[in-house]
Design an enzyme around this catalytic site. Sequence first.
Site, PDB file in Angstrom:
ATOM      1  N   TYR A 119     -17.590   0.978  -6.425  1.00 57.60           N
ATOM      2  CA  TYR A 119     -17.144  -0.274  -7.036  1.00 57.60           C
ATOM      3  C   TYR A 119     -16.515  -0.021  -8.408  1.00 57.60           C
ATOM      4  CZ  TYR A 119     -19.667  -2.886  -3.389  1.00 57.60           C
ATOM      5  OH  TYR A 119     -20.106  -3.401  -2.200  1.00 57.60           O
ATOM      6  N   LYS A 166     -26.484   9.905  -0.257  1.00 58.91           N
ATOM      7  CA  LYS A 166     -25.830  10.534   0.883  1.00 58.91           C
ATOM      8  C   LYS A 166     -25.239  11.851   0.374  1.00 58.91           C
ATOM      9  CE  LYS A 166     -24.266  10.167   5.210  1.00 58.91           C
ATOM     10  NZ  LYS A 166     -25.054  10.157   6.428  1.00 58.91           N
ATOM     11  N   ASP A 198     -28.151   6.065   5.335  1.00 58.10           N
ATOM     12  CA  ASP A 198     -27.933   5.526   6.685  1.00 58.10           C
ATOM     13  C   ASP A 198     -29.234   5.506   7.482  1.00 58.10           C
ATOM     14  OD1 ASP A 198     -27.814   8.289   6.580  1.00 58.10           O
ATOM     15  OD2 ASP A 198     -26.190   8.490   8.038  1.00 58.10           O
ATOM     16  N   ASP A 222     -26.043  -2.669  -2.428  1.00 60.94           N
ATOM     17  CA  ASP A 222     -25.497  -3.941  -1.979  1.00 60.94           C
ATOM     18  C   ASP A 222     -25.833  -4.149  -0.503  1.00 60.94           C
ATOM     19  OD1 ASP A 222     -24.107  -6.294  -2.112  1.00 60.94           O
ATOM     20  OD2 ASP A 222     -22.124  -5.388  -2.262  1.00 60.94           O
TER      21      ASP A 222
HETATM   22 MG    MG Z   1     -23.448  -8.503  -1.393  1.00 61.90          MG
END
Ligand code: MG
Length: 325
Positions: A119, A166, A198, A222
């Site tokens: 982000y 990861k 994951d 998120d």
């Molecule tokens: Mg969200």
Amino acid sequence: MTESVLVVPGDGIGQEVVPAAVDVLSDVADLEFFHAEAGDHVKRETGEALPEETYRRASEADATLFGAAGETAADVILPLREAVGSFANVRPARAYPGVDALRPETDLVFVRENTEGVYSGIESEVAEGVTTLTRVVTEEASRRIAEYGFEYAAENGYDDVTIAHKANVMRTTDGQFLDAAKTVAGERGADYEEALMDALAMHLLLRPEEYGVVICPNLAGDMLSDLAAGLVGGLGLLPSANVGAENALFEPVHGSAPDIAGQGVANPAATVLSGAMLLEHLGYDAEAAAVRGAVEGVLAEGPRTPDLGGDASTEDVTAAIRERL
Ligand code: MG
Ligand code: NAI
């Protein structure tokens, strides 16, 4: 000292649930509330969703309580998080007795890095049909989120801390995130588990009771926190905090819910619980616990809003919470 709290209801049900939460907070703490506007309705009038005045007041207030914005959410909430210097996004996902949850044993808190990762906003179209994104991970931000996460776990009685990453694929960026978090754990003598994000998604779904605080890079936090929202029975219950070094912003995870806005039936619990996090942030620990207890009591015994299968209004539920207080 009376702390100043900026109140920004925003759009849609924000206008309904934020006043409800302010009433509850006023019952238990001596806070000075200031109101400011932001969101779609402001953009329609002035051309800008987030007035400079609102940004400035959020950066000056001891804490901000935000409702939700509609279409303009990204133009409002991202700058507001920046206004409070937020580096940690804290998202508890707890199941409550009386609420139909997929996994009633869930009691998770996601501590999400809130400033970088994928982000970072550094995207480009390098050639026709070819786009790139730069994933920024710094040692400083990784350490800061890990320190916050381990401290949160210690202060709130969570024994299990998981570092999500990861690093087997994103060796340099998540490698750094993981190393920084492990270094912080070592310095604190804290136990932790590391988990590939994951696989962690699956484990959280199957065995949420084995996890407590989950420290995550931005995107992973998120997604995993939304997954956990699904485990506990809905958006109307999930609070969140955006914590900075000096001030912070608190908001329900849900949006402006245009489908039910104006009907007076929005569940105020997520915003009232965000208010409890705000109280805690300002040092009102006993008051925060009382508010949480009152919300839990109402969730267990009703009245309930339609999202939880009841037929009560926002006002009924708020009154019941205040009565318990
Ligand atoms: Mg969200
Ligand atoms: P949403 O969270 O507003 O609604 C999703 C569903 O959950 C709807 O059916 C809604 O009625 C229900 N819901 C949400 N909160 C509820 C509550 N407190 N009580 C009862 N039911 C509740 O998400 P959606 O529909 O994806 O987005 C609607 C608008 O909100 C969009 O314009 C979006 O941009 C904005 N949004 C803003 C956010 C923010 O300001 N932080 C976050 C998410 C969405």
